[in-house]
Write a protein that holds these residues in place. Structure first.
Motif, PDB file in Angstrom:
ATOM      1  N   SER A  25       0.819  -1.213   0.000  1.00 13.66           N
ATOM      2  CA  SER A  25       0.000   0.000   0.000  1.00 13.66           C
ATOM      3  C   SER A  25       0.852   1.262   0.000  1.00 13.66           C
ATOM      4  O   SER A  25       0.551   2.226  -0.710  1.00 13.66           O
ATOM      5  CB  SER A  25      -0.938   0.000   1.215  1.00 13.66           C
ATOM      6  N   SER A 170      -7.130   4.123  -3.780  1.00 14.66           N
ATOM      7  CA  SER A 170      -8.433   4.165  -3.128  1.00 14.66           C
ATOM      8  C   SER A 170      -8.271   4.185  -1.617  1.00 14.66           C
ATOM      9  O   SER A 170      -7.164   4.040  -1.089  1.00 14.66           O
ATOM     10  CB  SER A 170      -9.273   2.946  -3.535  1.00 14.66           C
ATOM     11  N   LYS A 172      -9.059   1.956   0.275  1.00 15.30           N
ATOM     12  CA  LYS A 172      -8.632   0.629   0.709  1.00 15.30           C
ATOM     13  C   LYS A 172      -7.132   0.583   0.922  1.00 15.30           C
ATOM     14  O   LYS A 172      -6.644  -0.110   1.838  1.00 15.30           O
ATOM     15  CB  LYS A 172      -9.058  -0.402  -0.329  1.00 15.30           C
ATOM     16  N   ASP A 173      -6.384   1.314   0.091  1.00 17.40           N
ATOM     17  CA  ASP A 173      -4.930   1.321   0.228  1.00 17.40           C
ATOM     18  C   ASP A 173      -4.498   1.996   1.534  1.00 17.40           C
ATOM     19  O   ASP A 173      -3.580   1.536   2.208  1.00 17.40           O
ATOM     20  CB  ASP A 173      -4.296   2.031  -0.972  1.00 17.40           C
ATOM     21  N   LEU A 175      -6.330   2.156   4.195  1.00 17.78           N
ATOM     22  CA  LEU A 175      -6.761   1.263   5.272  1.00 17.78           C
ATOM     23  C   LEU A 175      -5.765   0.118   5.443  1.00 17.78           C
ATOM     24  O   LEU A 175      -5.428  -0.253   6.579  1.00 17.78           O
ATOM     25  CB  LEU A 175      -8.150   0.710   4.960  1.00 17.78           C
ATOM     26  N   LYS A 176      -5.270  -0.441   4.324  1.00 15.64           N
ATOM     27  CA  LYS A 176      -4.293  -1.528   4.407  1.00 15.64           C
ATOM     28  C   LYS A 176      -3.001  -1.044   5.060  1.00 15.64           C
ATOM     29  O   LYS A 176      -2.360  -1.797   5.805  1.00 15.64           O
ATOM     30  CB  LYS A 176      -4.006  -2.086   3.012  1.00 15.64           C
TER      31      LYS A 176
END
Length: 315
Positions: A25, A170, A172-173, A175-176
């Motif tokens: 990420s 996004s 999501k990246d 968050l990861k």
């Protein structure tokens, strides 16, 4: 006892996946903002892959477990240059180059010898930490100023990062990245606590546990990276990866840990460090002979690594 074993296994998975998510990420985020591959490799990716060693080493230091703290770094470096490098050479001989032979490996040898000297005089204090971090900073500065191509030879702190595939960044990246840091923080805590309890249960010293089981656990990201590269036929990057990783563990991880909290050096540390100096010197010889690490040389490294484990547990 069973709960400690389960927590130790859980810590390995947390460290492994946490480091992998940080690298993936953070690299994507950095590329999105057009940070160069060199800077990504020497900063974000380097920290991500060495995060398990750092979290375990720092956590142990702050818990007063200096044996686990130092032995984790020493054991990880022996595991990298012995078992992982040897195993990769057994799979396929590894080509070397002049940069590795004349610059990177000698620097690792000198740094390892310096750590041995500091440990011998019980001087792994804040001044030692500053000195090690200055060495790391000077090396990175040298690479950045003189040649972008040098990043390839530095690679253990610079594992290969795939080119951006055009996927949009996004939430999501991000968050990861956050979950990755949480994972390695919890993994480091679980590993130190469970390993020290297991050591006490079996009457094995914290030094031995740190040199073997903990070291192997925190070296999983390097092992996975090297196996993936080998399967892709990119064997030319492996030696640089492992040498660079060992250098970063000493200059970066140990340096920062000493800066935050000075380490007490156990007499048990000196034999392990002496073995590591000898192993780095041997790898330097292997790099130069025929400009490759052959299968025979790989077998020697694996046997030395296994022999060291047997010696530690039997000693």
């Amino acid at each position: 006892m069973l709960s400690n074993v389960l927590f130790f296994v859980l810590s390995i998975f947390l460290l492994w996946f946490g480091a992998d998510w940080i690298v993936e990420s953070a690299s994507k985020i950095a590329k999105k903002y057009k940070v160069s591959d060199l800077v990504i490799g020497l900063t974000i990716v380097a920290f991500g892959t060495s995060a398990p060693e750092f979290l375990v080493t720092a956590t142990a230091a702050f818990k007063g477990l200096s044996d686990i703290s130092l032995s984790n770094v020493v054991g990880s470096n022996i595991f990298n240059l012995g078992f992982i490098l040897g195993l990769m050479a057994l799979i396929k001989p590894l080509p070397t180059n002049r940069s590795l032979a004349l610059r990177d490996a000698p620097l690792l040898l000198a740094t390892t010898a310096l750590i041995l000297g500091l440990a011998y005089f019980d001087m792994l204090d804040r001044s030692a930490g500053i000195m090690l971090l200055c060495i790391l900073g000077g090396y990175i500065g040298y690479l950045m100023v003189h040649s972008k191509r040098a990043a390839g030879a530095m690679a253990g702190i610079v594992p290969e990062v795939e080119d951006d595939d055009g996927t949009e960044l996004s939430g999501k990246d991000w968050l990861k990245l956050l979950v990755g840091f949480v994972g390695i923080a919890l993994g480091g805590e679980f590993m130190v606590d469970s390993a020290s309890e297991i050591a006490r249960h079996f009457g094995v010293s914290n030094w031995v546990i740190g040199m073997t089981i903990v070291a192997a656990g925190t070296s999983l990201p390097e092992l996975v990276t090297c196996l993936a590269a080998s399967l892709k036929g990119r064997n030319e990057m492996l030696l640089g990866n492992l040498i660079g990783s060992d250098f970063f563990n000493f200059a970066g991880v140990l340096g920062l840990t000493c800066l935050m909290r000075p380490l007490e050096v156990s007499p048990d540390a000196l034999p392990g460090l002496t073995v590591l100096v000898g192993m780095v010197g041997l790898v330097l010889v292997f790099i130069r002979t025929g400009w490759k690490v052959s299968r025979l040389e790989g077998a020697i490294l694996v046997l030395l690594s296994i022999g060291r484990w047997v010696f530690d547990f039997m000693g």
